[in-house]
Write a protein that holds these residues in place. Structure first.
Motif: not given
Length: 458
Positions: A132, A136, A141, A161, A169, A171
């Protein structure tokens, strides 16, 4: 007997062909333009076609090319009991195929935890990732990687996450992984095999394994201001690295990539920033389509979670003084005083070097005695990238009103600064793209995605 054998062989071949076609999709790149309603898609594609936007020498955006070569349909995104949605409910419904409620992450409308696409893909042995250009732990997301009763529970979402173990992952949002209750979360991530990177150079060095990219403390910069942050990778660069890592899995991958700042720019009714964010999304589309062309077992799906702003060019009536000025500049007016908006507006948008949202917030917080006409004129001119004559504006104490007047003078009108219930466009390209035609609901996306992947129900 021979006829029977031939028929049997033909039947077996047909069955095998059906099974193979249903399992053609090995990889999925799902691109979500947050806030990208049909009018924003049209605004951008029209600019590329007719206004000679920078970076489009053939006057066709990659988005338009994808739409022309792909399959697309219209879908609704209402929640269980509301016509208008937010990003959390939209992401949850898209990722899980179940109706939900606003503000909720990964739970159905009864509050029950439901599996999402990435969880299902991981069970099938595929690599999974989310990227993203916001942060995140943001709603979109999060809807693909966590379960929470409220989208604001970002510390909890960050922990989930890492525990989920997505392969990528990437961002913004570093502060949710290294402060307060999560001050040791990065250490935990490293124990679980994540390579933690914080800038473009570190990202380039990662060649294998799991990636946790956190490129800003909070949200990543607006695209219109990205030139100020050379250490921050573009969304397309994040996608390239994610695919580079995940395609090493022989079982394939599923990647959700969010262009999240379209929504932010549209909330501010900032057309220049919207244009910059759409160019960011378009670069991501270019990468994804090229990858699908080179890997025929790849499906690219592009859609929005909701519409934001309902902005468009409109015609307006101008006074004699402005009509004379526009005529002197060579602009076309009709009926003597009707401005039907010029393609030159796009060139004004491309000059923009600052976010009007950030400037508006700055002006609102500033003491009135310091918010002089001279200050407003100087900083508005800096952000827009061309001289602004503040004397043409009325009521300088009405800060939102100033920005509405900026829009009007550039031919833009916005219905709202919030989300709308506008139907949305979903575009599919590559393997099994034809499954995404027609009129449907965002809860229908997952079943179609599962069918394309060959995950038939028992």
């Amino acid at each position: 007997m021979r006829k029977f054998c031939n028929a049997f062989v033909a039947l077996v071949c047909l069955f095998a062909a059906g099974v193979l076609s249903a399992a053609d999709v090995k990889n999925v790149i799902w691109i979500i333009g947050d806030g990208m309603g049909p009018e924003i898609m049209g605004f951008f594609m029209q600019g590329a076609r007719y206004a000679n936007l920078d970076g489009y020498p053939d006057n066709v955006s990659h988005l338009e090319k994808m739409m022309s070569a792909g399959t697309w349909g219209l879908y609704f995104n209402n929640t269980y009991d509301t016509l208008v949605t937010d990003s959390a409910a939209a992401a949850t419904q898209m990722a899980t195929g179940e109706l939900s409620r606003p503000e909720v992450i990964g739970l159905d409308f009864k509050g029950k935890t439901v599996k999402n696409l990435l969880e299902l893909a991981k069970e099938k042995g595929k690599s999974v990732g989310v990227i993203s250009d916001t942060y995140v732990t943001d709603a979109t997301p999060a809807g693909f990687t966590a379960h929470a009763s409220g989208r604001g529970k970002k510390m909890d979402i960050a922990r989930q996450q890492i525990a989920f173990g997505a392969d990528v992952i990437s961002g913004g949002g570093l502060k949710y992984f290294n402060t307060e209750d999560n001050k040791d979360l990065l250490k935990e991530a490293k124990k679980q095999g994540y390579r933690v990177v914080r800038n473009k150079k570190e990202l380039a060095k990662v060649k294998s394994g799991k990636l946790l990219g956190l490129f800003s403390d909070g949200a990543m910069p607006m695209s219109v201001e990205l030139y100020k942050h050379p250490q921050v990778p573009t969304l397309a660069a994040q996608a390239q690295k994610a695919v580079e890592l995940m395609e090493q899995n022989k079982n394939g991958f599923v990647l959700m990539a969010e262009a999240g700042k379209i929504d932010w720019a549209a909330h501010a009714n900032d057309a220049g920033a919207v244009l910059a964010e759409m160019k960011t999304l378009d670069a991501l589309v270019a990468f994804a389509v090229k990858y699908a062309d080179e890997h025929p077992d790849t499906l690219v799906y592009l859609n929005a979670d909701h519409d934001t702003g309902l902005g468009s060019f409109v015609y307006r009536y101008v006074g004699k003084e402005e009509a004379a000025r526009k005529t002197a500049q060579g602009e076309a007016l009709y009926g003597g005083n009707t401005d039907y908006a010029s393609f030159g507006a796009f060139k004004l948008f491309e000059k923009q070097t600052g976010s009007l949202y950030y400037l508006e917030e700055e002006l609102k917080k500033m003491p009135a005695e310091k918010r002089t006409p001279e200050y407003i004129e100087e900083h508005l001119s800096q952000a827009l990238g061309y001289p602004v004559n503040i004397a043409e504006f009325s009521n300088l104490d009405d800060i939102p009103g100033i920005f509405r007047q900026v829009n009007e003078k550039r031919g833009m009108s916005w219905a709202t600064q919030n989300h709308s219930a506008s139907p949305l466009i979903g575009v599919a390209y590559g393997a099994e793209a034809e499954r995404f035609s027609g009129v449907y609901h965002n809860t229908d996306i997952l079943p179609r995605m599962k069918a394309a992947l060959g995950w038939n129900e028992d």
